[in-house]
Scaffold this motif. Structure first.
Motif, PDB file in Angstrom:
ATOM      1  N   ILE A  84       0.845  -1.200   0.000  1.00  0.00           N
ATOM      2  CA  ILE A  84       0.000   0.000   0.000  1.00  0.00           C
ATOM      3  C   ILE A  84       0.877   1.246   0.000  1.00  0.00           C
ATOM      4  CG2 ILE A  84      -1.625   1.358   1.394  1.00  0.00           C
ATOM      5  CD1 ILE A  84      -2.818  -1.329   2.334  1.00  0.00           C
ATOM      6  N   LEU A  85       1.904   1.254   0.821  1.00  0.00           N
ATOM      7  CA  LEU A  85       2.817   2.393   0.892  1.00  0.00           C
ATOM      8  C   LEU A  85       3.546   2.612  -0.433  1.00  0.00           C
ATOM      9  CD1 LEU A  85       4.376   1.755   4.416  1.00  0.00           C
ATOM     10  CD2 LEU A  85       2.672   3.486   3.830  1.00  0.00           C
ATOM     11  N   ALA A  90      -4.839  -2.119  -7.654  1.00  0.00           N
ATOM     12  CA  ALA A  90      -5.461  -3.277  -8.291  1.00  0.00           C
ATOM     13  C   ALA A  90      -5.062  -3.316  -9.759  1.00  0.00           C
ATOM     14  CB  ALA A  90      -6.975  -3.214  -8.150  1.00  0.00           C
ATOM     15  N   GLU A  91      -4.728  -4.499 -10.233  1.00  0.00           N
ATOM     16  CA  GLU A  91      -4.327  -4.773 -11.614  1.00  0.00           C
ATOM     17  C   GLU A  91      -2.868  -4.410 -11.903  1.00  0.00           C
ATOM     18  OE1 GLU A  91      -6.203  -6.557 -13.814  1.00  0.00           O
ATOM     19  OE2 GLU A  91      -7.530  -6.733 -12.087  1.00  0.00           O
ATOM     20  N   SER A 109      -2.320 -10.219  -3.407  1.00  0.00           N
ATOM     21  CA  SER A 109      -3.703 -10.457  -3.811  1.00  0.00           C
ATOM     22  C   SER A 109      -4.691  -9.609  -3.022  1.00  0.00           C
ATOM     23  CB  SER A 109      -4.042 -11.943  -3.643  1.00  0.00           C
ATOM     24  OG  SER A 109      -3.188 -12.740  -4.430  1.00  0.00           O
ATOM     25  N   TYR A 110      -4.369  -9.267  -1.777  1.00  0.00           N
ATOM     26  CA  TYR A 110      -5.274  -8.419  -0.989  1.00  0.00           C
ATOM     27  C   TYR A 110      -5.569  -7.113  -1.710  1.00  0.00           C
ATOM     28  CZ  TYR A 110      -4.029 -11.376   3.073  1.00  0.00           C
ATOM     29  OH  TYR A 110      -3.810 -12.416   3.950  1.00  0.00           O
ATOM     30  N   ILE A 157       4.156  -2.452 -13.979  1.00  0.00           N
ATOM     31  CA  ILE A 157       4.932  -3.295 -13.054  1.00  0.00           C
ATOM     32  C   ILE A 157       5.398  -2.374 -11.938  1.00  0.00           C
ATOM     33  CG2 ILE A 157       6.888  -4.844 -12.787  1.00  0.00           C
ATOM     34  CD1 ILE A 157       6.753  -5.396 -15.796  1.00  0.00           C
ATOM     35  N   LYS A 158       4.715  -2.426 -10.809  1.00  0.00           N
ATOM     36  CA  LYS A 158       4.894  -1.395  -9.780  1.00  0.00           C
ATOM     37  C   LYS A 158       5.915  -1.752  -8.718  1.00  0.00           C
ATOM     38  CE  LYS A 158       3.758   2.666  -8.326  1.00  0.00           C
ATOM     39  NZ  LYS A 158       4.926   2.810  -7.468  1.00  0.00           N
TER      40      LYS A 158
END
Length: 383
Positions: A84-85, A90-91, A109-110, A157-158
């Motif tokens: 998250i940070l 999503a995706e 996946s969360y 691609i994060k």
């Protein structure tokens, strides 16, 4: 091979005497555990506010060299918060390894992000820099916004989440260089590697964020617990805010300014963790001595003991053997577990699980080879 198995089983029973069944990794409470836990009970501060939570975070900074540490309720939630940070959405795609514990992929996946499974190096059991480099050069492009995209899926691609498998540091400096070149956020899954170093730096500090687990089977435990470390002050503040339900500070009002998470480690667990962390150095040296005994015992056999890289100092959380093939692996597991010694294979490869069978993957030749041969043997700290 049966003679070698018998000899090793007897050797392990001598190392861990007076046990009907020798577990893989048992906790050891010989320090201030009882004192600190009772102190917490007497104080009545048993939830996520308390002096031991603060002390735990300070100790994690002292141990790892990170500027900031955030106490988290468990290692999986620490990974979730790290993603998250890192602004993973999503995706988005997150590069990781198929040879890992399910928590890595569950956290991805969360968020609704998609794991991309790449291969590991045989000598570290961790994510291979060569595999990342090859995958990105063949399948990725950097667009005008500065981010990297998968040319096949069109997704961003994060992040990249390598794991220091069984406490053995991977080639994390090379991975960090590749991620920096492609503007991919590096998050280290250091759940198993507290007390492990690579090129004189503690695991978890090479990336933007590092995460740890203090589950009951780890080198030191808080029963249930985790931690997030970072050198980024802004991320640290946001991590603490989000993990305390995103509550705005106020003397009495309950105001929350965004979706938050009940992810803070309770003071009761932190008390246990602090007492265990006081003994981390002693525990790691004990485990390294055990690893040396195993390595010497297996010299001259066709069983390979997996050792740290030359520039690494591993905590040897779980001692790891490589057998000749799948048949010998199954024979070993059957013999040991039937004769009072716990042994286990590596986790099922993630791309073989139903939830991830359609995930993108690279060549996983090493991962499959290791999965057919790897076993872990008892690795507890010995009195």
């Amino acid at each position: 091979m049966k003679v070698i198995f018998e000899d090793l089983a007897l050797f392990i029973k001598e190392l861990f005497p007076n046990q009907d069944f020798i577990p893989l990794h048992a906790p050891l409470f010989i320090g201030n555990e009882r004192k600190y836990v009772m102190d917490t009970l007497d104080s009545t501060f048993v939830s996520s506010v308390g002096s031991y939570v603060n002390r735990f975070e300070e100790m994690m900074c002292e141990i790892t060299g990170a500027k900031h540490a955030i106490a988290i309720v468990n290692g999986t939630n620490a990974l979730h918060m790290a993603l998250i940070l890192a602004d993973v959405k999503a995706e988005d795609e997150v590069i990781s390894q198929s040879l890992t514990f399910i928590a890595t992929c569950n956290a991805i996946s969360y968020i609704g992000a998609k794991p991309v499974f790449l291969d590991v190096d045989k000598d570290t059991l961790g994510l291979s820099p060569a595999s990342i480099k090859s995958f990105l050069e063949e399948n990725a492009t950097i667009k005008a916004d500065g981010f990297t995209y998968n040319k096949n899926s069109g997704r961003k691609i994060k992040a990249c989440v390598p794991m220091h498998t069984f406490g053995l540091p991977c080639r994390i400096d090379e991975i960090a260089e590749i991620c920096a070149r492609w503007n991919i956020t590096l998050i280290e899954d250091a759940a198993e590697s507290l007390g492990s170093y690579y090129k004189n730096k503690h695991t978890g500090v090479f990336g933007e964020i590092g995460t740890f687990s203090f589950n009951g089977n780890k080198t030191v435990t808080s029963g249930g617990g985790g931690a997030l470390i970072t050198n980024n002050s802004e991320l640290a503040l946001r991590a603490k805010h989000l993990t305390t339900q995103a509550k705005v500070a106020h003397p009495w009002a309950f105001v929350h300014d965004e979706i938050g998470y009940n992810y803070r480690m309770p003071n009761l667990n932190a008390a246990l963790a602090c007492a265990q962390l006081e003994q981390l150095g002693k525990f790691v040296e004990n485990k390294r001595e055990l690893a040396g005994l195993y390595q010497n015992k297996l010299e001259g056999t066709n069983i390979k003991f997996v050792t740290e890289l030359a520039d690494a100092k591993a905590n040897y959380w779980l001692n790891t053997l490589i057998l000749e093939d799948k048949e010998q692996q199954q024979e070993f597991l059957g013999y040991m577990n039937s004769n009072g010694v716990m042994a286990r294979p590596v986790w099922e490869l993630m791309h073989r699980l139903q939830m991830f069978e359609n995930s993108e993957r690279g060549n996983l030749e090493n991962s499959k080879w290791i999965a057919d041969r790897l076993v872990n043997i008892p690795s507890s700290v010995r009195l």
